[in-house]
Scaffold this motif. Structure first.
Motif, PDB file in Angstrom:
ATOM      1  N   LEU A 132       0.838  -1.199   0.000  1.00  0.00           N
ATOM      2  CA  LEU A 132       0.000   0.000   0.000  1.00  0.00           C
ATOM      3  C   LEU A 132       0.876   1.255   0.000  1.00  0.00           C
ATOM      4  O   LEU A 132       0.610   2.213  -0.733  1.00  0.00           O
ATOM      5  N   GLY A 133       1.955   1.233   0.778  1.00  0.00           N
ATOM      6  CA  GLY A 133       2.875   2.376   0.816  1.00  0.00           C
ATOM      7  C   GLY A 133       3.524   2.621  -0.537  1.00  0.00           C
ATOM      8  O   GLY A 133       3.654   3.771  -0.975  1.00  0.00           O
ATOM      9  N   ARG A 134       3.942   1.546  -1.211  1.00  0.00           N
ATOM     10  CA  ARG A 134       4.543   1.689  -2.540  1.00  0.00           C
ATOM     11  C   ARG A 134       3.537   2.251  -3.538  1.00  0.00           C
ATOM     12  O   ARG A 134       3.870   3.061  -4.385  1.00  0.00           O
ATOM     13  N   ILE A 135       2.311   1.766  -3.457  1.00  0.00           N
ATOM     14  CA  ILE A 135       1.256   2.243  -4.355  1.00  0.00           C
ATOM     15  C   ILE A 135       1.089   3.755  -4.191  1.00  0.00           C
ATOM     16  O   ILE A 135       1.070   4.504  -5.173  1.00  0.00           O
ATOM     17  N   LYS A 136       0.998   4.197  -2.951  1.00  0.00           N
ATOM     18  CA  LYS A 136       0.821   5.632  -2.687  1.00  0.00           C
ATOM     19  C   LYS A 136       2.023   6.430  -3.186  1.00  0.00           C
ATOM     20  O   LYS A 136       1.872   7.513  -3.759  1.00  0.00           O
ATOM     21  N   ARG A 137       3.239   5.907  -2.957  1.00  0.00           N
ATOM     22  CA  ARG A 137       4.422   6.623  -3.422  1.00  0.00           C
ATOM     23  C   ARG A 137       4.433   6.717  -4.939  1.00  0.00           C
ATOM     24  O   ARG A 137       4.729   7.767  -5.507  1.00  0.00           O
ATOM     25  N   GLN A 138       4.101   5.604  -5.617  1.00  0.00           N
ATOM     26  CA  GLN A 138       4.069   5.642  -7.090  1.00  0.00           C
ATOM     27  C   GLN A 138       3.041   6.655  -7.591  1.00  0.00           C
ATOM     28  O   GLN A 138       3.296   7.372  -8.561  1.00  0.00           O
ATOM     29  N   ILE A 139       1.895   6.713  -6.920  1.00  0.00           N
ATOM     30  CA  ILE A 139       0.877   7.695  -7.311  1.00  0.00           C
ATOM     31  C   ILE A 139       1.422   9.111  -7.157  1.00  0.00           C
ATOM     32  O   ILE A 139       1.298   9.931  -8.069  1.00  0.00           O
ATOM     33  N   ARG A 140       2.038   9.389  -6.012  1.00  0.00           N
ATOM     34  CA  ARG A 140       2.591  10.733  -5.799  1.00  0.00           C
ATOM     35  C   ARG A 140       3.647  11.064  -6.857  1.00  0.00           C
ATOM     36  O   ARG A 140       3.689  12.182  -7.387  1.00  0.00           O
ATOM     37  N   ASP A 141       4.485  10.065  -7.211  1.00  0.00           N
ATOM     38  CA  ASP A 141       5.508  10.271  -8.252  1.00  0.00           C
ATOM     39  C   ASP A 141       4.867  10.561  -9.601  1.00  0.00           C
ATOM     40  O   ASP A 141       5.310  11.440 -10.338  1.00  0.00           O
ATOM     41  N   ARG A 142       3.807   9.807  -9.963  1.00  0.00           N
ATOM     42  CA  ARG A 142       3.150   9.990 -11.264  1.00  0.00           C
ATOM     43  C   ARG A 142       2.490  11.372 -11.343  1.00  0.00           C
ATOM     44  O   ARG A 142       2.554  12.027 -12.366  1.00  0.00           O
ATOM     45  N   VAL A 143       1.834  11.778 -10.249  1.00  0.00           N
ATOM     46  CA  VAL A 143       1.138  13.064 -10.235  1.00  0.00           C
ATOM     47  C   VAL A 143       2.142  14.220 -10.307  1.00  0.00           C
ATOM     48  O   VAL A 143       1.893  15.217 -10.968  1.00  0.00           O
TER      49      VAL A 143
END
Length: 145
Positions: A132-143
């Motif tokens: 879940l933490g990786r998912i959130k980090r990837q989202i923040r990176d993409r945005v």
């Protein structure tokens, strides 16, 4: 009901919590069998997926954010690791079609709320929390990109 928890994740949590321990494990196994296959683009380019190092099993995830800020999550985990596969499947299914903001608002301790802490090792719960933490980090990176 937690107002920061999207409907699909709330339903999954309720499904688990309403069951006895043995049945929770069975439901996790069912989720394991429902992990969608990777689309060909990702299956042919595993380098696009990020390994979740905290998981004992080789779990790889990739988050896509479209122009409408909707999140699509792709994950792969080996069939011989049903617990890990089940956790990945819960996240793939529970986060499907949510907005960036909805996913980022999911409580970090959601994996602990499923009622599986008595059934699986703390290491496994930490693995799902790491996913879940990786998912959130990837989202923040993409945005941010």
């Amino acid at each position: 009901m937690n107002d920061t928890l999207p409907e699909a994740l709330e339903e999954i949590k309720t499904d688990f919590r309403e069951l006895g321990l043995k049945d929770r494990l069975q439901l996790l196994l069912e989720f394991s069998n429902e992990l969608p296959a990777l689309p060909a683009h990702y299956a042919e380019h595993p380098d696009l997926l990020e390994r979740v190092e905290e998981c004992q099993s080789p779990v790889f995830i990739f988050v896509d954010v479209d122009g409408d800020r909707l999140v699509t999550l792709y994950a792969t985990a080996p069939p011989e690791s049903p617990t890990t596969r089940g956790f990945a499947s819960i996240l793939v299914q529970g986060l499907a079609g949510l907005t960036v903001e909805q996913v980022l608002a999911v409580p970090d301790d959601y994996p602990s709320d499923l009622g599986l802490t008595e059934a699986v090792s703390p290491l496994r719960i930490r693995g799902m929390t790491a996913m879940l933490g990786r998912i959130k980090r990837q989202i923040r990176d993409r945005v941010a990109a």
